[in-house]
Design an enzyme around this catalytic site. Structure first.
Site, PDB file in Angstrom:
ATOM      1  N   LEU A  55      36.901   4.020  89.115  1.00 37.66           N
ATOM      2  CA  LEU A  55      37.359   3.846  87.739  1.00 37.66           C
ATOM      3  C   LEU A  55      36.656   4.909  86.903  1.00 37.66           C
ATOM      4  CD1 LEU A  55      37.145  -0.040  87.195  1.00 37.66           C
ATOM      5  CD2 LEU A  55      39.233   1.314  87.435  1.00 37.66           C
ATOM      6  N   ASP A  56      37.344   5.436  85.889  1.00 37.39           N
ATOM      7  CA  ASP A  56      36.688   6.365  84.963  1.00 37.39           C
ATOM      8  C   ASP A  56      35.448   5.691  84.378  1.00 37.39           C
ATOM      9  OD1 ASP A  56      38.855   8.022  85.364  1.00 37.39           O
ATOM     10  OD2 ASP A  56      39.804   7.562  83.449  1.00 37.39           O
ATOM     11  N   MET A  57      34.455   6.501  84.048  1.00 39.97           N
ATOM     12  CA  MET A  57      33.219   5.963  83.469  1.00 39.97           C
ATOM     13  C   MET A  57      33.493   5.048  82.273  1.00 39.97           C
ATOM     14  SD  MET A  57      30.093   8.005  81.674  1.00 39.97           S
ATOM     15  CE  MET A  57      31.049   8.231  80.183  1.00 39.97           C
ATOM     16  N   ARG A 117      45.696   7.107  80.711  1.00 40.01           N
ATOM     17  CA  ARG A 117      45.277   7.695  79.437  1.00 40.01           C
ATOM     18  C   ARG A 117      46.254   8.798  79.007  1.00 40.01           C
ATOM     19  NH1 ARG A 117      38.860   8.421  80.845  1.00 40.01           N
ATOM     20  NH2 ARG A 117      38.715   9.181  78.712  1.00 40.01           N
TER      21      ARG A 117
END
Length: 225
Positions: free
Chosen positions: A66-68, A171
């Site tokens: 997962l993205d930070m 996103r």
């Protein structure tokens, strides 16, 4: 971090580690926003989900990320056969993931689909961009859950189902519709960025087959925003 030079890594400490499920083969963890999934290159970027889990489960390996800035559910394998089995499920798109996001503006359609090919925006990495010539096929389904006005700005809560798993896919796809996710430091315009101190994107649900029993199992975790 070319796109974000003033970034200072301050990983959340509470809860330090939120394990949702564990058996002999795998572990499902709820990652907080602001914590890296895997360590970065710099010494100050070593605190991450993988290293936190490895302190208590030394054999745990990362199968997906997962993205930070994204919070939510992540599977880690505890054995090599489990790692192979779960990776194969990702390749064959047998793993279903559902995300919740709050986006800027009012999403007009009750539901829809975004099909836009994505590629790394190399001079501005880690940003991704739509590229119809060289991009990899990427598909996201979306469903509007509600509309709300926050600090005088229209927003919509949406449920997002990625069919493909490209980097930053949700996103960029929401941005392409004119609805950047609130608090998105990479893609949001100043108004959308100012409405939240975190990226309002949460991996709420994940469904997959347990490697040994082949039983379909689903986990979900409440949306924190």
């Amino acid at each position: 971090m070319a796109a974000n030079p003033d970034f200072v890594y301050q990983p959340p400490m509470s809860p330090y580690l939120d394990i949702i499920y564990q058996d002999e083969e795998l572990v499902v963890v709820n990652k907080p926003s602001g914590l890296l999934t895997v360590p970065g290159r710099l010494p100050e970027h070593q605190d991450c989900l993988q290293n936190r889990v490895n302190k208590v489960l030394p054999t745990a390996t990362i199968v997906h990320r997962l993205d930070m800035a994204t919070s939510g559910l992540l599977i880690m394998a505890l054995t090599k056969p489990a790692h192979v089995a779960i990776s194969r499920q990702f390749e064959k798109r047998k793993i279903n993931k559902t995300y919740i996001a709050r986006v800027y503006g009012t999403v007009e359609q009750a539901q829809g689909e975004v099909n836009l090919p994505l590629i790394c925006d190399w001079p501005n990495r880690p940003k991704q961009m739509v590229d119809h010539q060289r991009g990899k096929p990427s598909t996201t389904l979306y469903k509007r859950l509600d509309n709300a006005v926050i600090n005088g700005h229209d927003t919509s809560l949406v449920e997002l189902t990625p069919i493909t798993g490209r980097s930053h896919q949700l996103r960029v796809h929401m941005l392409s519709l004119g609805h950047p996710i609130l608090g998105d430091r990479l893609y949001a315009h100043p108004q959308a960025l100012a409405l939240s101190n975190r990226l309002q994107l949460h991996a709420k649900e994940i469904s997959f087959f347990l490697p040994s029993s082949n039983e379909r199992i689903t986990f979900s975790t409440p949306c924190p925003f």
